[in-house]
Design a protein around this motif. Structure first.
Motif, PDB file in Angstrom:
ATOM      1  N   ARG A 172       0.842  -1.193   0.000  1.00  0.00           N
ATOM      2  CA  ARG A 172       0.000   0.000   0.000  1.00  0.00           C
ATOM      3  C   ARG A 172       0.878   1.243   0.000  1.00  0.00           C
ATOM      4  O   ARG A 172       1.928   1.274   0.640  1.00  0.00           O
ATOM      5  CB  ARG A 172      -0.917   0.007   1.219  1.00  0.00           C
ATOM      6  CG  ARG A 172      -2.024   1.062   1.151  1.00  0.00           C
ATOM      7  CD  ARG A 172      -2.911   0.995   2.379  1.00  0.00           C
ATOM      8  NE  ARG A 172      -3.447  -0.314   2.624  1.00  0.00           N
ATOM      9  CZ  ARG A 172      -4.579  -0.793   2.112  1.00  0.00           C
ATOM     10  NH1 ARG A 172      -5.276  -0.022   1.289  1.00  0.00           N
ATOM     11  NH2 ARG A 172      -4.999  -2.009   2.394  1.00  0.00           N
ATOM     12  N   LEU A 173       0.415   2.271  -0.684  1.00  0.00           N
ATOM     13  CA  LEU A 173       1.108   3.546  -0.748  1.00  0.00           C
ATOM     14  C   LEU A 173       0.260   4.573  -0.005  1.00  0.00           C
ATOM     15  O   LEU A 173      -0.896   4.829  -0.393  1.00  0.00           O
ATOM     16  CB  LEU A 173       1.301   3.991  -2.203  1.00  0.00           C
ATOM     17  CG  LEU A 173       1.918   2.950  -3.144  1.00  0.00           C
ATOM     18  CD1 LEU A 173       1.892   3.471  -4.585  1.00  0.00           C
ATOM     19  CD2 LEU A 173       3.341   2.615  -2.720  1.00  0.00           C
ATOM     20  N   VAL A 174       0.825   5.155   1.034  1.00  0.00           N
ATOM     21  CA  VAL A 174       0.067   6.100   1.863  1.00  0.00           C
ATOM     22  C   VAL A 174       0.548   7.519   1.576  1.00  0.00           C
ATOM     23  O   VAL A 174       1.734   7.827   1.712  1.00  0.00           O
ATOM     24  CB  VAL A 174       0.222   5.765   3.358  1.00  0.00           C
ATOM     25  CG1 VAL A 174      -0.564   6.765   4.212  1.00  0.00           C
ATOM     26  CG2 VAL A 174      -0.254   4.350   3.640  1.00  0.00           C
ATOM     27  N   LEU A 175      -0.385   8.367   1.197  1.00  0.00           N
ATOM     28  CA  LEU A 175      -0.079   9.757   0.871  1.00  0.00           C
ATOM     29  C   LEU A 175      -0.176  10.575   2.146  1.00  0.00           C
ATOM     30  O   LEU A 175      -1.240  10.687   2.757  1.00  0.00           O
ATOM     31  CB  LEU A 175      -1.063  10.279  -0.173  1.00  0.00           C
ATOM     32  CG  LEU A 175      -1.346   9.344  -1.363  1.00  0.00           C
ATOM     33  CD1 LEU A 175      -2.336   9.987  -2.330  1.00  0.00           C
ATOM     34  CD2 LEU A 175      -0.056   8.964  -2.075  1.00  0.00           C
ATOM     35  N   CYS A 176       0.939  11.159   2.566  1.00  0.00           N
ATOM     36  CA  CYS A 176       1.002  11.851   3.855  1.00  0.00           C
ATOM     37  C   CYS A 176       1.002  13.361   3.689  1.00  0.00           C
ATOM     38  O   CYS A 176       1.837  13.921   2.969  1.00  0.00           O
ATOM     39  CB  CYS A 176       2.262  11.440   4.623  1.00  0.00           C
ATOM     40  SG  CYS A 176       2.379   9.671   4.950  1.00  0.00           S
ATOM     41  N   ASP A 177       0.069  14.012   4.377  1.00  0.00           N
ATOM     42  CA  ASP A 177       0.103  15.472   4.490  1.00  0.00           C
ATOM     43  C   ASP A 177       0.791  15.779   5.819  1.00  0.00           C
ATOM     44  O   ASP A 177       0.159  16.161   6.802  1.00  0.00           O
ATOM     45  CB  ASP A 177      -1.311  16.049   4.454  1.00  0.00           C
ATOM     46  CG  ASP A 177      -1.318  17.570   4.403  1.00  0.00           C
ATOM     47  OD1 ASP A 177      -0.296  18.142   3.975  1.00  0.00           O
ATOM     48  OD2 ASP A 177      -2.328  18.174   4.803  1.00  0.00           O
ATOM     49  N   THR A 178       2.091  15.589   5.818  1.00  0.00           N
ATOM     50  CA  THR A 178       2.877  15.602   7.060  1.00  0.00           C
ATOM     51  C   THR A 178       2.834  16.953   7.761  1.00  0.00           C
ATOM     52  O   THR A 178       2.803  17.017   8.989  1.00  0.00           O
ATOM     53  CB  THR A 178       4.332  15.203   6.758  1.00  0.00           C
ATOM     54  OG1 THR A 178       4.328  14.002   5.965  1.00  0.00           O
ATOM     55  CG2 THR A 178       5.099  14.953   8.036  1.00  0.00           C
TER      56      THR A 178
END
Length: 534
Positions: A172-178
């Protein structure tokens, strides 16, 4: 019905919140509570980063979970190392979790500035780390750190970082709005680009709440194709927190038609929210959507009148669906409907045209203007209701109290003594007692005079005592002044109740609250005896 998996990171990202301090045992207890809720993934911590996480991963070995898969969290391998020699990756494997989540740089500026490596070398770190882990654990998840910032500055490279992890075997690829600064429209644009560029890839969203958009951004990502949401219970997390799963989950289940933890588990959401906050020794946020104490509380008379006819007039969901409950508050903004609702809730049937309702409403508004707040003192309101209905029993009558506080130079603590004179069943009781402060001394002296007549008063305990100065409360004479409000929570082996007193004098306010607490105890005991329950 689309399924969206819930990835909880309360024990890792949430634990980084200011004032959040969890022991290893706390984390074990919370992990099992999250499993009971039906959470699919529990990110338990970063092995090797601190003693607490190291202890936790050692303690959790051998524990079984019905719904959740444990994940250990870490980074790609060090720039000057190889996966085989990297201590971070070794610690992840030694945690023996079925899932490992690693984060890597997807913002070109972070690769060159923070890591100090070339863009190509950064891609190698991602590829090598994922490739090394994939055959050694059941599932590898790749968190693309700062993805939305990276996409905004260099979309081609941000997408290349994702493809590198995918080609290396990441599940899975998790898109982070860090940084938590991305607006929802920008999240939508980036998610659409990822779905188009990597068709078939499993996408997740990890949003921080620095712009108060973490929940909205998470829901938008799911709408556009993400199949996993990462977040924390109550939104705990570094800086302004993470996406609040207590809002994400019910919105997905009840409003977007997605399957997450299921409707039956959803009813445990409030209990889980409170369990986590209590374990962390943090006060629950009253106004938190869905699970806050005020989420379905109604104060305005027009609102209460409407919800009595149809709750959907002022409630966006049924509160029971998330384990919460509807509440009607009593205040100076109350109408007849508030009185009728509250009376019925307490077991008193009043007709709409009953003159008692208007009498109570006027007294309520007057006392609220003086600083009383019956929405937090149900026991005091019930006693007022009984008095208005002519049902209140006089267990004793007040004659006199006298309190002395003194401290001499040589005394380590002040000396307090209270004298109380009351009439009980026609007998005058004159008692005195010392105590730790004037309120304690008054309470002891009063009970000393009453327990001979009412032995069950020995069962009650003072559980909480709150004092608030109310500047500018309106007198019944029309002037303004400062009042003191005292709230006392009392309990016995059956229940807990809250009473209240208001006065310019803190001793008088405390006396009112103490007397109400004792009156309520005696009333409840009479009621239990009448019902044949002891």
């Amino acid at each position: 019905m689309r399924k969206v998996t819930i990835y909880d990171t309360t024990l890792r990202d949430g634990a980084q919140a200011e004032e959040m301090n969890l022991t290893a045992q706390d984390k074990v207890r919370i992990a099992h509570k999250l499993d009971e809720l039906g959470i699919h993934y529990i990110e338990a911590g970063w092995p090797g980063s601190n003693p607490t996480d190291a202890t936790f991963f050692e303690q959790i070995k051998g524990h079984t979970f019905k719904n959740a898969r444990l994940a250990a969290f870490g980074s790609t391998h060090l720039t000057r190392s190889t996966p085989e020699k990297d201590k971070n990756l070794a610690a992840l494997l030694e945690a023996h979790t079925p899932v490992v989540t690693i984060f890597g740089k997807s913002w070109d500026m972070h690769a060159t500035t923070a890591l100090g490596v070339s863009l190509e070398r950064n891609l190698e770190l991602i590829h090598n780390s994922v490739t090394y882990l994939v055959p050694r654990v059941d599932e590898v998840i790749f968190d693309a750190e700062h993805f939305f910032d990276g996409y905004r500055h260099n979309p081609e490279y941000a997408l290349k970082a994702l493809k590198t992890a995918l080609d290396a075997g990441a599940a899975r690829l998790v898109l982070c709005d860090t940084n938590g600064g991305t607006l929802t429209a920008s999240v939508a644009e980036a998610v659409k680009a990822v779905v188009a560029a990597l068709p078939g890839a499993e996408i997740g969203i990890h949003a921080h709440n620095d712009s108060e958009l973490a929940v909205a951004n998470s829901l938008e990502a799911v709408r556009l194709g993400a199949s996993q949401v990462q977040g924390t219970i109550n939104g705990y997390g570094e800086r302004c927190g993470n996406a609040n799963l207590c809002s994400v989950i019910p919105n997905l289940e009840l409003k977007m038609g997605m399957k997450t933890i299921g409707h039956e588990n959803l009813k445990r959401l409030l209990a889980t929210s409170h369990f986590v906050s209590e374990t962390a020794n943090l006060r629950p946020f009253m106004r938190q959507p869905f699970v806050g104490a005020s989420a379905f509380a109604h104060k305005g008379g027009i609102h209460v009148s409407a919800i009595l006819k149809d709750s959907t007039t002022y409630e966006h969901i049924h509160p029971e669906s998330v384990g919460n409950a509807q509440r009607v508050l009593l205040s100076d903004q109350a109408g007849r409907s508030n009185i009728l609702f509250k009376a019925k809730e307490l077991g008193y049937e009043l007709g709409k045209s009953d003159a008692t309702v208007d009498t109570l409403l006027q007294e309520l508004k007057l006392k609220e203007s003086m600083g009383y707040e019956y929405s937090v003192a149900d026991a005091s309101f019930e006693l007022m209701l009984q008095k208005a209905l002519g049902l209140k029993k006089d267990y004793f009558s007040f004659r006199h109290f006298f309190v002395v506080d003194a401290k001499r130079e040589e005394d380590p603590e002040p000396f307090t003594e209270a004298t109380v004179i009351i009439n009980v069943m026609g007998q005058v009781e004159h008692t005195a007692a010392t105590g730790m402060g004037p309120v304690n001394a008054l309470d002891r002296a009063l009970r000393k005079g009453l327990e001979r007549f009412y032995p069950k008063l020995s069962e009650i305990r003072l559980l909480d005592f709150k004092v608030r100065v109310l500047s500018g409360a309106v007198r019944d004479t029309g002037g303004t002044a400062s009042f003191v409000r005292v709230l006392i929570e009392t309990g016995d082996k059956h229940e807990r109740w809250t009473t209240m007193g208001v006065s310019h004098n803190i001793i008088e306010a405390s006396w009112q609250a103490v007397v109400d607490a004792i009156d309520y105890k005696l009333f409840r005991d009479d009621k239990r005896r009448a019902q044949g329950v002891e």
